[in-house]
Design an enzyme around this catalytic site. Structure first.
Site, PDB file in Angstrom:
ATOM      1  N   HIS A 161      -3.469  -5.505 -14.239  1.00 11.90           N
ATOM      2  CA  HIS A 161      -3.219  -6.898 -13.293  1.00 11.90           C
ATOM      3  C   HIS A 161      -4.403  -8.016 -13.630  1.00 11.90           C
ATOM      4  O   HIS A 161      -5.349  -7.511 -13.752  1.00 11.90           O
ATOM      5  CB  HIS A 161      -3.078  -6.724 -11.909  1.00 11.90           C
ATOM      6  CG  HIS A 161      -1.482  -6.271 -11.478  1.00 11.90           C
ATOM      7  ND1 HIS A 161      -1.261  -5.375 -10.505  1.00 11.90           N
ATOM      8  CD2 HIS A 161      -0.317  -6.868 -11.831  1.00 11.90           C
ATOM      9  CE1 HIS A 161      -0.108  -5.197 -10.398  1.00 11.90           C
ATOM     10  NE2 HIS A 161       0.661  -5.788 -11.104  1.00 11.90           N
ATOM     11  N   CYS A 248      -4.600  -5.535  -3.717  1.00 12.36           N
ATOM     12  CA  CYS A 248      -3.088  -5.123  -3.605  1.00 12.36           C
ATOM     13  C   CYS A 248      -2.741  -4.815  -2.203  1.00 12.36           C
ATOM     14  O   CYS A 248      -1.576  -4.929  -2.066  1.00 12.36           O
ATOM     15  CB  CYS A 248      -3.066  -3.973  -4.419  1.00 12.36           C
ATOM     16  SG  CYS A 248      -4.008  -3.841  -5.883  1.00 12.36           S
TER      17      CYS A 248
HETATM   18  C1  CIR Z   1       1.909   0.022  -9.410  1.00 12.62           C
HETATM   19  O1  CIR Z   1       2.053   0.504 -10.443  1.00 12.62           O
HETATM   20  O2  CIR Z   1       2.839  -1.225  -9.293  1.00 12.62           O
HETATM   21  C2  CIR Z   1       1.333   0.229  -7.910  1.00 12.62           C
HETATM   22  N1  CIR Z   1       1.256   1.756  -8.087  1.00 12.62           N
HETATM   23  C3  CIR Z   1      -0.138  -0.266  -7.892  1.00 12.62           C
HETATM   24  C4  CIR Z   1      -0.068  -1.774  -7.794  1.00 12.62           C
HETATM   25  C5  CIR Z   1      -1.183  -2.417  -7.703  1.00 12.62           C
HETATM   26  N2  CIR Z   1      -1.290  -3.831  -7.080  1.00 12.62           N
HETATM   27  C6  CIR Z   1      -2.037  -4.720  -7.606  1.00 12.62           C
HETATM   28  O3  CIR Z   1      -2.883  -4.454  -8.275  1.00 12.62           O
HETATM   29  N3  CIR Z   1      -1.543  -5.868  -7.158  1.00 12.62           N
END
Ligand code: CIR
Length: 253
Positions: A161, A248
């Site tokens: 991201h 996150c």
């Molecule tokens: C995913 O793959 O969507 C989650 N395991 C991790 C999301 C992390 N979110 C972020 O960086 N905003």
């Protein structure tokens, strides 16, 4: 100043969530402890916490940041790019409507994860990644521009991201790792650079008088302290295992 944050407890299903890392399966009890410490740290920063209960149906739903973009006058419900996470937005919308009258949406075929959006004062940087497509990025750019903000689309090369590799600390200062260190879109800012070994610590969050960083990254911590920031370090091992970082785990506004 942030006044409010939204967080969501990880459910037991968290251990079955999405990941690209090979750091092993998260330990659920430890994830709960780390999440509780995160909430305590946010409280220390002076924000009120809306703490949503775990949702077993969505293993990754503790990563609330991906479901919305929040500015002072409006919120945007995203359209998360992975099908396993997409419907997390359904539960988030009523919560956001408690705080915001204006709630925009990203619509299919556009996809967008909140982790791909970095707000730098009146400017939103919008990453294109495996989760956020060109159409989703364009939709968000139009929304923020209609609200009087600037929007810049940043196709990612390697990062998962956008905010995996960049953070904003106010006063035109960013924390940058990897492809963002010399990225033309960010040359105008002062930078704290994060080395490749410490890359995980580029995902840090400024919450009022503190910068919260993952523990174990002495070089980043020293650089932040030298720049005049007080830091709070948090154990993040169980979230790192599922590709998650500090940003996150909350929506901040
Ligand atoms: C995913 O793959 O969507 C989650 N395991 C991790 C999301 C992390 N979110 C972020 O960086 N905003």
């Amino acid at each position: 100043m942030y006044k409010h944050v939204i967080v969501k407890t990880p459910g037991r299903s968290y251990i079955n969530g999405l990941t690209t890392s090979d750091l092993g399966t998260p330990n659920y009890a430890k994830a709960l402890e780390q999440h509780a410490a995160y909430v305590e740290a946010l409280k220390k920063c002076g924000v009120e916490v809306t703490h949503l209960p775990a949702d077993e149906e969505f293993p990754d739903s503790t990563f609330v940041e991906d479901t919305a973009i929040i500015a002072s006058e409006f919120a945007v419900i995203t359209n998360p790019g992975d099908v396993a996470r997409n419907k997390e937005i359904v539960a988030m919308e009523p919560t956001l409507k408690e705080f915001y009258e204006t709630v925009h949406h990203i619509n299919t075929p556009g996809t967008l994860d909140g982790g791909d959006v970095l707000q730098v004062d009146d400017h939103f940087y919008i990453g294109i990644s495996d989760r956020t497509n060109e159409e989703g990025a364009q939709q968000l750019k139009r929304i923020v521009e209609s609200e009087g903000y600037k929007g810049t689309i940043v196709p990612l090369k390697k990062f998962f991201h956008l905010k995996t590799g960049i953070a904003y600390l106010g006063d035109d200062l960013i924390v940058a790792a990897g492809e963002f260190i010399d990225h033309p879109d960010f040359t105008r800012y002062k930078k704290i650079t994060v080395s490749a070994e410490d890359e995980y610590s580029a995902n840090c969050i400024l919450v009022n008088d503190y910068v919260i960083i993952p523990s174990g990254y002495e070089q980043t911590k020293r650089k932040l302290n030298e720049a005049g920031y007080e830091t709070i370090e948090l154990e993040m091992s169980e979230f790192q295992k599922q590709d998650g970082g500090l940003s996150c785990l909350s929506l901040r506004f």
